[in-house]
Design an enzyme around this catalytic site. Structure first.
Site, short mmCIF file in Angstrom:
data_model
loop_
_atom_site.label_atom_id
_atom_site.label_comp_id
_atom_site.label_asym_id
_atom_site.label_seq_id
_atom_site.Cartn_x
_atom_site.Cartn_y
_atom_site.Cartn_z
N SER A 556 0.85 -1.19 0.00
CA SER A 556 0.00 0.00 0.00
C SER A 556 0.90 1.25 0.00
O SER A 556 1.69 1.42 -0.92
CB SER A 556 -0.96 -0.03 1.18
OG SER A 556 -1.99 0.92 1.02
N ASP A 638 -8.22 -5.44 -6.34
CA ASP A 638 -7.83 -4.26 -5.57
C ASP A 638 -8.33 -3.02 -6.29
O ASP A 638 -7.81 -2.65 -7.34
CB ASP A 638 -6.31 -4.23 -5.41
CG ASP A 638 -5.85 -3.07 -4.54
OD1 ASP A 638 -6.70 -2.31 -4.03
OD2 ASP A 638 -4.62 -2.93 -4.35
N HIS A 670 -6.92 -5.64 -1.88
CA HIS A 670 -5.75 -4.90 -1.42
C HIS A 670 -4.90 -5.72 -0.46
O HIS A 670 -3.76 -5.38 -0.18
CB HIS A 670 -6.22 -3.60 -0.75
CG HIS A 670 -5.18 -2.54 -0.63
ND1 HIS A 670 -4.44 -2.07 -1.69
CD2 HIS A 670 -4.73 -1.84 0.45
CE1 HIS A 670 -3.60 -1.13 -1.29
NE2 HIS A 670 -3.76 -0.97 0.01
#
Length: 695
Positions: A556, A638, A670
């Site tokens: 991330s 995602d 994600h």
């Protein structure tokens, strides 16, 4: 699947200290991490005598995960499994001692997830609901005579489930989805939106035998009043729904769903009187987030958490109080520079118990509702770790879960000031048979001269130098605090023979709101400076860390930082592991779903109004300087950082002739959640590290 990574890492550790390793238990492996039993939902009976919990097991061959329901006396006595005959989650005790839960136990042709209850003593099961659609969650009223349930229901449906899901995006005759002007979210987190369908809460009466009898009342009221998800998607749950003390109304959290929803953090606390009318917005005056409604047991107060700045999802959550009799409002913890994560009253209504991150720990705190005085509670004198799921009992004890970098969550009970009694053995005994790692906290002067904290986790059995990995956390408003993770787990990485260094750079949580705000418009600035200084500080502190034989890894925002490091700190690491990271800020600005996040982080503007804010910290602008080998990982589901960002990064690496690999999960969002995928993720990552860090 190949097991080369574990064998290679074990051999690497053995090369450092073969005699010491021979005397040690086996290191924690990815297989261990994936198949460790896991603690799910927990519950404590009103008299504090009985605990219930969900334990999930994973088959070591098929990797199928199976949840089971257990009950255990909080005093003496063994844990006992209750056979449900289907999936099980969300245990909750009623005031009469009955244990309620969700299950997809089959009844006739119906395999929908419904609410059930069981007599813990006899094991007799009773089906509470029998709707034609799945129940996602429920909350029992304090008197046990009503229940609130929620699930995905058409906004036009007056009951809990209709034949149509209300989807307005399927006009036919083809399979195309048509999203009209002003649709708001088109896709969210990992799913395409179903316009006209929302998570909705309904309240029902319960008969004497605990079954739903009434037709139910929709908390969102008639069509045209409130339209939005409650609990709030994608992560909202029971903390978004709370019964009043008299069981006559329900407080719930929702955000209006319209064209502005992708840019709005305006969650509000609503109250439904269960009369079929429109709910009342209790926090309409605040255009930022309001959540976590907590009514006091004596019926006098409603506590809730509130942010101050609209559009900012990581603003400080301050406890507020509403006098439910006079309507008077006041801010309770404005002077306390921490952000509450959970909120619950003691049974006597004399105090609130909250949890909040606080310098690498997540302790519990007692809040005086009159003065606002906050007192940190000690539930583990040696090392607090991560406290959650706190339930205050009438005798002053607290039930809670605790996890740490060393071990996953277990259920405890005890009084503040001394270590609680562990009620479960989900993974404690299993982990005791694995080689230990050691963790050391450290601090240093980072960007702007601020104190920045970090942690070093390394195998206890290695003598001499060991290769190292710099972990960079996501969020970016998050922390690599003293808690367990089933994904980025420092213990399992260290168990492969590496020293793991993590740094809570500017933007991290648990250090006050100014420190958290320090990353705003500074994505590649202060955080990178902190990482550089922090890694150097760790190397200077611990002579075992081989700073010249190092890789860096993150997901991330941490994945963004891998791309940023590749172009602005290209000579430091032998390899990088980049998972779901932003590669091109311009594309990200138009592809992500929760626009408030990306726009706030770059000055509060859409890209077209201030492109320079985005381009200042855009990794794509520095690809010409990339040289570090990189493993790129992404998930096709995602929608936060779409997988095209990973594809673009891999294309850049391949085009420049830099050694690189791409791992794509078609069925992950994600995060990597499925057991087999998690095992592959670890094996691929550890193979990559071994390729570049082996001696």
């Amino acid at each position: 699947m190949k097991t080369f990574s574990l064998l290679a890492a074990t051999a690497l550790a053995a090369a450092f200290a073969p005699s010491a390793l021979a005397q040690q238990a086996a290191p924690l492996s990815p297989q261990d991490l994936v198949t460790l039993h896991r603690l799910g939902g927990t519950a404590i009976s009103a008299d504090g005598a009985l605990a219930a919990y969900i334990q999930t097991t994973t088959d070591p061959v098929s990797y199928k995960r199976t949840p089971s329901l257990w009950v255990k006396p909080t005093a003496k006595g063994e844990a006992r499994r209750i056979d449900v005959g289907g999936s099980v989650s969300d245990p909750a005790f009623g005031p009469d001692g009955a244990l309620y839960f969700l299950s997809d136990r089959k009844v006739g042709e119906n395999e929908k997830t419904q609410v059930w209850k069981v007599d813990p003593a006899s094991g007799v099961l009773t089906q509470v609901t029998g709707f034609a659609t799945d129940v996602s969650g429920f909350e029992l009223s304090p008197d046990g005579k009503r229940i609130a349930v929620w699930g995905d229901i058409a906004r036009t449906c007056p009951t809990f489930g209709c034949e149509s899901d209300g989807n307005t995006a399927l006009p036919g005759p083809g399979t195309g989805r048509l999203y009209t002007d002003g649709a708001g979210f088109v896709r969210h987190w990992d799913a395409w939106e179903t316009p006209g369908n929302y998570s909705r809460v309904f309240a029902f009466d319960l008969s004497a035998d605990g079954k739903v009898t009434s037709s139910g009342v929709a908390l969102d009221g008639p069509i045209g009043t409130l339209t939005g998800d409650s609990p709030v998607k994608p992560f909202g749950g029971g903390e978004d729904v709370a019964w009043s003390a008299d069981s006559k109304s329900v407080f719930f959290v929702a955000r209006q769903a319209d064209r502005n929803e992708p840019t709005s953090t305006n969650l509000d606390v609503w109250q439904s009187k269960l009369d079929g009318g429109a709910p009342v917005n209790l926090t309409a005056g605040n255009k930022a987030t309001d959540n976590t409604p907590a009514p006091s047991p004596d019926g006098k107060w409603l506590a809730y958490a509130a942010m101050a700045r609209p559009g900012y999802e990581a603003d400080r959550l301050v406890v507020n109080l509403i006098n439910l009799q006079s309507g008077e409002r006041r801010e309770l913890t404005g002077a306390w520079d921490r952000s509450v994560a959970s909120l619950v009253w003691t049974p006597d209504s004399k105090a609130l118990i909250a949890t909040a991150e606080d310098v690498l720990d997540t302790p519990a705190f007692r809040i005086d509702p009159m003065s606002g005085t906050v007192t940190r509670l000690v539930l583990n004198p040696k090392r607090e770790g991560h406290i959650a799921a706190v339930v205050p009992l009438k005798d002053g004890r607290l039930a809670y879960t605790r996890d740490s970098l060393d071990a996953p969550a277990e259920l405890y009970i005890g009084k503040p000031g001394k270590a609680g009694i562990r009620l479960t053995d989900i993974a404690t005994t299993t982990l005791a048979a694995r080689a230990t790692v050691v963790t050391q906290r450290f601090s240093f002067r980072g960007a702007d001269g601020d104190t920045v904290w970090g942690q070093i986790t390394k195998p206890a059995w290695v003598n001499g130098k060991m290769p190292s990995v710099l972990f960079v956390h996501g969020g970016p408003q998050g922390s690599y605090n003293d808690s367990w993770s089933n994904r980025w787990n420092p213990r399992v990485w260290a168990s492969q023979g590496y020293a793991i260094v993590s740094v809570d750079f500017h933007g991290s949580t648990g250090y006050g709101q100014n420190f958290t705000d320090g990353i705003n418009r500074e994505w590649g600035g202060k955080p990178l400076e902190d990482l550089q200084k922090g890694f150097a500080a760790a190397i200077a502190l611990d002579s075992q860390i081989d700073g010249d034989n190092a890789c860096a890894a993150g997901a991330s925002y941490g994945g963004y930082m891998m791309n940023w490091i590749a172009g602005t700190w290209p000579d430091r690491f032998k390899c990088l592991v980049q998972h779901d990271g932003v590669f091109d800020a311009r594309a990200m600005a138009y592809e992500t779903e929760e626009l408030w996040f990306d726009e706030w982080e770059h000055g509060g503007h859409p890209y077209y109004e201030a492109p320079e804010e985005f381009e200042k910290w855009n990794p794509v602008n520095h690809v010409a300087k990339w040289k570090t080998p990189m493993l790129v990982i992404t998930g096709e589901k995602d929608f936060r950082i779409p997988y095209t960002q990973g594809l673009a990064a891999f294309t850049a690496l391949q085009r420049r002739g830099i050694p690189s690999e791409l791992l794509v999960f078609p069925d992950e969002n994600h995060w990597v959640l499925k057991a087999k995928n998690s095992l592959q993720w670890h094996q691929t990552s550890f193979n990559w590290l071994a390729r570049w860090l082996k001696k």
